[in-house]
Design a protein around this motif. Structure first.
Motif, mmCIF file in Angstrom:
data_model
loop_
_atom_site.group_PDB
_atom_site.id
_atom_site.type_symbol
_atom_site.label_atom_id
_atom_site.label_comp_id
_atom_site.label_asym_id
_atom_site.label_seq_id
_atom_site.Cartn_x
_atom_site.Cartn_y
_atom_site.Cartn_z
ATOM 1 N N SER A 78 0.913 -0.940 -0.023
ATOM 2 C CA SER A 78 -0.017 -0.040 0.149
ATOM 3 C C SER A 78 0.636 1.156 0.016
ATOM 4 C CB SER A 78 -0.934 -0.059 1.356
ATOM 5 O OG SER A 78 -0.165 0.271 2.397
ATOM 6 N N ILE A 79 2.113 1.097 0.583
ATOM 7 C CA ILE A 79 3.068 2.429 0.453
ATOM 8 C C ILE A 79 3.306 2.525 -1.054
ATOM 9 C CG2 ILE A 79 5.337 3.153 0.956
ATOM 10 C CD1 ILE A 79 5.021 1.426 3.512
ATOM 11 N N PHE A 80 3.630 1.404 -1.863
ATOM 12 C CA PHE A 80 3.897 1.766 -3.289
ATOM 13 C C PHE A 80 2.615 2.128 -3.926
ATOM 14 C CE2 PHE A 80 3.316 -0.104 -7.587
ATOM 15 C CZ PHE A 80 4.204 0.584 -8.158
ATOM 16 N N THR A 81 1.563 1.703 -3.876
ATOM 17 C CA THR A 81 0.485 2.085 -4.328
ATOM 18 C C THR A 81 -0.167 3.670 -3.928
ATOM 19 O OG1 THR A 81 -0.592 0.004 -4.275
ATOM 20 C CG2 THR A 81 -2.031 1.531 -4.605
ATOM 21 N N SER A 82 -0.020 3.984 -2.834
ATOM 22 C CA SER A 82 -0.389 5.340 -2.275
ATOM 23 C C SER A 82 0.272 6.257 -3.049
ATOM 24 C CB SER A 82 -0.472 5.229 -0.689
ATOM 25 O OG SER A 82 0.925 5.262 -0.268
ATOM 26 N N ILE A 83 1.798 5.954 -3.100
ATOM 27 C CA ILE A 83 2.531 7.027 -3.783
ATOM 28 C C ILE A 83 2.282 7.323 -5.303
ATOM 29 C CG2 ILE A 83 5.155 7.618 -3.932
ATOM 30 C CD1 ILE A 83 5.815 6.480 -1.400
ATOM 31 N N THR A 84 2.290 6.009 -5.893
ATOM 32 C CA THR A 84 2.329 5.834 -7.322
ATOM 33 C C THR A 84 0.865 6.266 -7.957
ATOM 34 O OG1 THR A 84 2.052 3.521 -7.217
ATOM 35 C CG2 THR A 84 4.212 4.374 -7.501
ATOM 36 N N THR A 85 -0.094 6.360 -6.995
ATOM 37 C CA THR A 85 -1.484 6.841 -7.622
ATOM 38 C C THR A 85 -2.041 7.672 -6.764
ATOM 39 O OG1 THR A 85 -2.479 5.080 -6.019
ATOM 40 C CG2 THR A 85 -1.869 4.105 -8.330
ATOM 41 N N GLY A 86 -1.265 8.184 -5.941
ATOM 42 C CA GLY A 86 -2.037 9.296 -5.016
ATOM 43 C C GLY A 86 -1.178 10.714 -5.395
ATOM 44 N N SER A 87 -1.183 11.598 -4.152
ATOM 45 C CA SER A 87 -0.910 12.834 -4.165
ATOM 46 C C SER A 87 0.385 13.226 -4.943
ATOM 47 C CB SER A 87 -0.899 13.702 -2.915
ATOM 48 O OG SER A 87 0.042 13.078 -2.056
ATOM 49 N N ALA A 88 1.460 12.181 -4.750
ATOM 50 C CA ALA A 88 2.850 12.305 -5.348
ATOM 51 C C ALA A 88 2.790 12.351 -6.862
ATOM 52 C CB ALA A 88 3.833 11.418 -4.918
ATOM 53 N N LEU A 89 1.889 11.420 -7.394
ATOM 54 C CA LEU A 89 1.632 11.219 -8.847
ATOM 55 C C LEU A 89 0.960 12.366 -9.243
ATOM 56 C CD1 LEU A 89 1.690 9.392 -11.398
ATOM 57 C CD2 LEU A 89 -0.736 8.762 -10.630
ATOM 58 N N THR A 90 -0.084 13.037 -8.620
ATOM 59 C CA THR A 90 -0.830 14.115 -8.984
ATOM 60 C C THR A 90 0.172 15.398 -9.005
ATOM 61 O OG1 THR A 90 -2.896 13.050 -8.248
ATOM 62 C CG2 THR A 90 -2.886 15.481 -8.594
ATOM 63 N N GLY A 91 0.679 15.488 -8.159
ATOM 64 C CA GLY A 91 1.613 16.649 -8.035
ATOM 65 C C GLY A 91 2.923 16.749 -9.039
ATOM 66 N N ILE A 142 2.845 6.587 5.715
ATOM 67 C CA ILE A 142 3.815 6.951 4.856
ATOM 68 C C ILE A 142 3.383 8.278 4.123
ATOM 69 C CG2 ILE A 142 2.712 5.871 2.686
ATOM 70 C CD1 ILE A 142 6.452 5.862 3.765
ATOM 71 N N GLY A 143 1.891 8.434 4.065
ATOM 72 C CA GLY A 143 1.286 9.778 3.404
ATOM 73 C C GLY A 143 1.796 10.822 4.069
ATOM 74 N N ILE A 144 1.866 11.077 5.430
ATOM 75 C CA ILE A 144 2.455 11.963 6.190
ATOM 76 C C ILE A 144 4.029 12.387 6.066
ATOM 77 C CG2 ILE A 144 2.973 13.124 8.351
ATOM 78 C CD1 ILE A 144 0.617 11.494 9.331
ATOM 79 N N LEU A 145 4.799 11.202 6.001
ATOM 80 C CA LEU A 145 6.157 11.458 5.481
ATOM 81 C C LEU A 145 6.332 12.148 3.879
ATOM 82 C CD1 LEU A 145 9.186 11.040 6.001
ATOM 83 C CD2 LEU A 145 8.858 8.500 5.076
ATOM 84 N N VAL A 146 5.588 11.384 3.082
ATOM 85 C CA VAL A 146 5.580 11.954 1.748
ATOM 86 C C VAL A 146 5.071 13.438 1.775
ATOM 87 C CG1 VAL A 146 4.735 11.663 -0.592
ATOM 88 C CG2 VAL A 146 5.538 9.556 0.733
ATOM 89 N N ALA A 147 4.137 13.613 2.455
ATOM 90 C CA ALA A 147 3.683 15.065 2.189
ATOM 91 C C ALA A 147 4.761 16.134 2.491
ATOM 92 C CB ALA A 147 2.505 15.311 2.816
#
Length: 459
Positions: free
Chosen positions: A44-57, A182-187
């Motif tokens: 889910s760490i992989f998925t949340s980054i590659t389909t979430g706000s990081a991808l969008t940003g 992981i979302g908090i760290l990536v943000a």
């Protein structure tokens, strides 16, 4: 990291309590179920980054417009046709595991390579960053679609049918918790580092955790007597036609095609709108929207899982999908720079959106026959992706251009349209969802009141 997770006394103790409650006594089954929970926590760490706000940003950062964003969102679904080929390779339970590992390592490895090349070769992809990124997403989508069928087969082979809903909700809770952390760290990373640096670090983390996720599946073990062939060899023509000859399966697939279209008509653009047009920073979006939504999903998922096991998917779908449709009208109140409407939207949405994956997985696993199950899974995944998800994301990009002209119909306030093109899209999608659930909800085949598809008799 994965070995330590599996050996954690807290982790094992919590799962052992659930296994005792579910009457799972076989040590190998218990171990396999633990591994699949650990795997999704990492994956889910992989998925949340590659389909979430990081991808969008990142798409916003490299200057891509609505159409390119819609294209990137559609690529994983357009690549679903490769799932038919994956079925031809799935002849045994061991083959499911092997294909899952190979396809998963390729998919995750591509993101890792992209990040490493960006670090050690700073000029990589600079001449045409948009199409370089589209190429990455395309190749990863192909590998990911091989993974979809093989891993779903692994789940159906390992998870006992009587705990399917409860166990899938358990896995989803671990996925949500992991993605939230992981979302908090990536943000923080994306807000702290300027330019490409933050995105490269995020994609590097995604690749690393994604590879570790796949490596945990090496530890899945089947009893010797359970490595038999899963399906007979059959020509591609039969592969394509056998599931479609099954009327209950066709009905189930059509339902999810139509729902996925209405669901994906605007969902990919929420983050794009909040981070771009509304000018909300990554940390506010992550904590205020994603984390709060995840917490509400964590609270409600056990309830939905138990409800599905007790009464079936139909009542749960009717409630959750109707609420999903009605919730979209809240975007009428959204204003630039004000995060409260998105926050309220995500908090309430978290109670209902989690039913989407939970119900579709449950119906696909429980309502398809054991014989040639891979063919049914591939047919379902391909049709729902190619005819539901992909067209919706492409159509939504085109609709935004149309709705841009329609903003004048709603008047202006302080020189600005009362509703912008994204708000109109979100409201339009909500109307489509409400109409859909009103028309098609009663046509769902409820698994609690009938046998699996393979054992139903035509009347």
């Amino acid at each position: 990291m994965n070995i330590n997770l599996l050996k954690s006394k807290v982790f094992k103790g919590y799962l052992n309590t659930l296994f005792n409650e579910w009457e799972i006594s076989n040590p190998r089954t218990r171990q396999n179920l633990r591994i699949l929970v650990a795997s999704i926590a990492l994956g889910s760490i992989f998925t949340s980054i590659t389909t979430g706000s990081a991808l969008t940003g990142y798409i916003y950062h490299i200057g891509a417009g609505d159409f390119i964003f819609g294209l990137v969102a559609a690529l994983p679904f357009l690549g679903a046709a490769f799932q038919f080929h994956s079925v031809l390779l799935l002849r045994s339970r061991k083959a499911c595991q092997t294909i899952t590992i190979i396809a998963g390592l390729i998919q995750r490895g591509l993101w890792l390579i992209f990040a490493l090349l960006s670090i050690f070769m700073p000029d990589f992809g600079r001449e045409n960053p948009i199409w370089s990124f589209v190429a990455l997403v395309t190749l990863a989508a192909v590998a990911g679609n091989y993974l979809v069928v093989s891993f779903t087969m692994m789940l159906s082979n390992i998870v006992p049918s009587h705990i399917c809903g409860s166990y899938l909700s358990l896995r989803n809770r671990f996925a949500i918790l992991s993605a939230s952390i992981i979302g908090i760290l990536v943000a923080f990373i994306l807000d702290f580092f300027s330019g490409d640096q933050g995105y490269v670090i995020a994609f590097l983390l995604a690749g690393l955790f994604g590879v570790i996720d796949i490596l945990t599946l090496f530890f899945v073990r089947y009893p010797d007597q359970e490595t038999e062939r899963l399906q007979n060899k059959m020509p591609i023509r039969q592969l394509l036609t056998e599931p479609l000859k099954n009327k209950p399966f066709r009905r189930m697939t059509l339902f999810w095609i139509l729902w996925n279209f209405s669901y994906m008509l605007c969902s990919p653009f929420f983050a794009y709108y909040i981070l771009g047009e509304m000018q909300i920073n990554f940390m506010t979006y992550t904590i205020g929207c994603l984390i709060t939504s995840s917490l509400t999903s964590l609270i409600i998922l056990p309830f939905w899982g138990k409800m599905i096991d007790r009464v079936g998917c139909k009542p749960v779908i009717k409630i959750a999908f109707a609420a999903t449709g009605a919730l979209g009208f809240i975007w009428i109140l959204a204003k630039r720079g004000n995060p409260w409407i998105p926050v309220i939207f995500f908090i309430i949405g978290g109670f209902f959106w989690c039913v989407n994956d939970l119900a579709s997985q449950h119906m696909l696993i429980s309502q398809t026959p054991a014989k040639n199950k891979a063919a049914y899974i591939a047919t379902f995944s391909v049709l729902t992706a190619v005819l539901g998800n992909a067209p919706a994301t492409l159509v939504s990009g085109a609709l935004l251009g149309l709705f841009e002209k329609a903003t004048v119909l709603f008047g202006k306030s302080n020189g600005q349209p009362l509703l912008d093109r994204y708000q109109i899209l979100f409201i339009f999608a909500s109307i489509i969802r409400i109409l859909f659930i009103g028309i098609f909800a009663d046509k769902i085949l409820d698994p609690s009141s009938s046998c699996p598809i393979s054992s139903r008799r035509k009347k």
